[in-house]
Write an enzyme that holds these catalytic residues in place. Structure first.
Site, short mmCIF file in Angstrom:
data_model
loop_
_atom_site.label_atom_id
_atom_site.label_comp_id
_atom_site.label_asym_id
_atom_site.label_seq_id
_atom_site.Cartn_x
_atom_site.Cartn_y
_atom_site.Cartn_z
N TRP A 104 103.26 27.86 52.46
CA TRP A 104 104.12 26.91 51.76
C TRP A 104 105.55 26.62 52.59
CZ3 TRP A 104 101.46 22.61 51.66
CH2 TRP A 104 100.16 23.59 51.45
N ASP A 188 110.03 25.15 45.60
CA ASP A 188 108.99 24.50 45.24
C ASP A 188 108.41 25.63 44.56
OD1 ASP A 188 106.42 23.66 45.91
OD2 ASP A 188 106.19 23.68 47.48
N LYS A 212 97.76 21.21 40.52
CA LYS A 212 97.26 22.90 40.51
C LYS A 212 97.58 23.14 38.62
CE LYS A 212 97.96 22.86 45.17
NZ LYS A 212 99.46 23.37 45.92
C1 LIG Z 1 99.61 22.60 47.31
C2 LIG Z 1 100.94 22.98 47.44
C3 LIG Z 1 101.48 22.57 48.29
C4 LIG Z 1 100.78 20.91 48.72
O1 LIG Z 1 100.55 19.92 48.08
P1 LIG Z 1 99.90 18.13 48.19
O2 LIG Z 1 100.68 17.91 46.85
O3 LIG Z 1 99.09 18.71 49.16
O4 LIG Z 1 100.89 17.76 48.73
C5 LIG Z 1 103.53 22.37 48.30
N1 LIG Z 1 103.41 23.84 48.13
C6 LIG Z 1 102.96 24.37 47.21
C7 LIG Z 1 103.21 25.74 47.11
C8 LIG Z 1 101.35 23.95 46.89
O5 LIG Z 1 100.64 24.71 45.98
#
Ligand SMILES: *Cc1c(COP(=O)(O)O)cnc(C)c1O
Length: 376
Positions: A104, A188, A212
């Site tokens: 990511w 993030d 998540k």
């Molecule tokens: C799932 C995830 C993303 C992407 O998220 P989307 O909603 O699909 O754009 C970005 N960063 C992390 C750490 C993730 O787990």
């Protein structure tokens, strides 16, 4: 009704009680005669839902008043562009540095290149290969003393929980010790937000997609220090300009109203679990149980350095890859769903987010043991 245990990395498991409450309120929210999906985002009912969700989130994460809490759309990937569009021009250098610790943060780094002078502060892409996959695996966090953070950078980006690689930051780096005391952190936190207490005072901007650990897809949470706002690049769409979203209480355009409502129910559920402190204890117990079994076994392996292993996403491999299909089929039959690893790294992954009970992890360990006894 009892449901199977769902180990999806996202969209992921939600608490049964939350889903049951949403079902009971589906046709008529609190005597309004409307489903939450049918309400104006500016009406009094939804205003109450949205304000309460924000207040509960602020309480859970101890967000200070000088930080904006924004409910946006676009997910984590859109934030990879939205963050630089909002922050890169906060300093004349228009520089940002990135820690690359997994899939990511690699993606975030790539996307940001369009918006400024973007460099790698440190990377763990050189880690040993695992499984039979022809690519580097991210299995550690480079020692902070090796990071190169430019003192004039607009921000330092890191992904505090690498969902695919299973690498988690358990503390924030000390940027003053790196000679960059004025560089704000951008985090993030998509896949471990609200899983344990964090010190938001040491973060400039934190973002996360809801799907998540919070609620349905469609909602993105952004927590931003207000003194960093108001310097968006001219190309930044107004709907993605943090200062505009903040001034309009997350209702500049129509926000993902139903996702915000479910997130609000999850925040109340979390408060009833003892908040992030209470859920951290539960998350630690679940992770200890699973890693403990994997480490003791010669049949399975997890290659991540123990000090930075994720408590939310546990990737693991069978030493004999030929058994993968049998393993997954048996798991499904045992009521253990979505254990297949991300396609880029193969193997298995158990995502054990807040809503996964200890009983689910115990059932998984029982299955791992059983499968090992039959095939080991
Ligand atoms: C799932 C995830 C993303 C992407 O998220 P989307 O909603 O699909 O754009 C970005 N960063 C992390 C750490 C993730 O787990």
């Amino acid at each position: 009704m009892t449901r199977p245990f769902n180990f999806s990395a996202g969209p992921a498991v939600l608490p049964d009680t939350v889903l049951a409450q949403a079902a009971s309120e589906m046709l008529d929210w609190h005597g309004s005669g409307m489903s939450v999906m049918e309400m104006s985002h500016r009406g009094k009912h939804f205003t109450q839902i949205c304000d309460e969700a924000e207040a509960d989130l602020r309480e859970l994460m101890k967000v200070p008043a000088d930080y904006a809490v924004l409910f946006m759309q676009g997910g984590g990937l859109a934030e990879n562009a939205i963050v630089p569009m909002n922050l890169i021009a906060t300093k004349p250098s228009q520089e940002a540095d990135f820690l690359i610790t997994g899939s990511w943060s690699s993606k975030s780094f790539k996307e940001a290149q369009r918006y400024g002078d973007i460099k790698v502060a440190a990377t763990s892409a050189d880690a040993a290969r695992i499984g039979d996959r022809d690519q580097a695996a991210f299995t550690y966090v480079p020692d902070a003393s090796t990071w190169k953070v430019r003192p004039d950078a607009s921000y330092l980006h890191l992904c505090s929980n690498e969902t695919i690689d299973g690498v988690e930051f358990l503390d924030w780096p000390d940027l003053a010790a790196l000679g960059a005391p004025d560089v704000p952190l951008v985090v993030d936190a998509s896949s471990h937000i609200l899983s344990r207490p964090i010190d938001i005072n040491r973060v400039g901007v934190l973002f996360g997609g809801a799907q998540k650990n919070i609620g349905p897809a469609g909602l993105t949470i952004v927590i931003a220090r207000r003194d960093l706002l108001g310097k968006a690049l001219p190309v930044c769409p107004s709907a993605f300009d943090y200062s505009i979203v903040d001034k309009n209480d997350s209702r500049y355009n129509t926000p993902p109203t139903y996702s915000i409502y479910i997130a609000g129910l999850v925040f109340k559920w979390l408060k009833a679990q003892g908040g992030v402190e209470g859920i951290e204890a539960a998350n630690r117990a679940k992770a200890d149980l699973l890693y403990g079994y994997l480490d003791a076994s010669a049949f399975y392996r997890n290659a991540v350095h123990p000090a930075v292993r994720s408590r939310m996403n546990v990737p693991f491999y069978l030493n004999n890859d030929a058994l993968n299909a049998d393993f997954l089929k048996g798991a499904d039959e045992a009521g253990l769903l979505q254990l297949k690893g991300h396609k880029s790294v193969g193997g298995m992954r158990a995502s054990i987010y807040n809503a996964m009970p200890l009983a689910g992890v115990q059932a998984l360990v029982d299955y791992l043991k059983h499968f090992e006894q039959r095939h080991g």
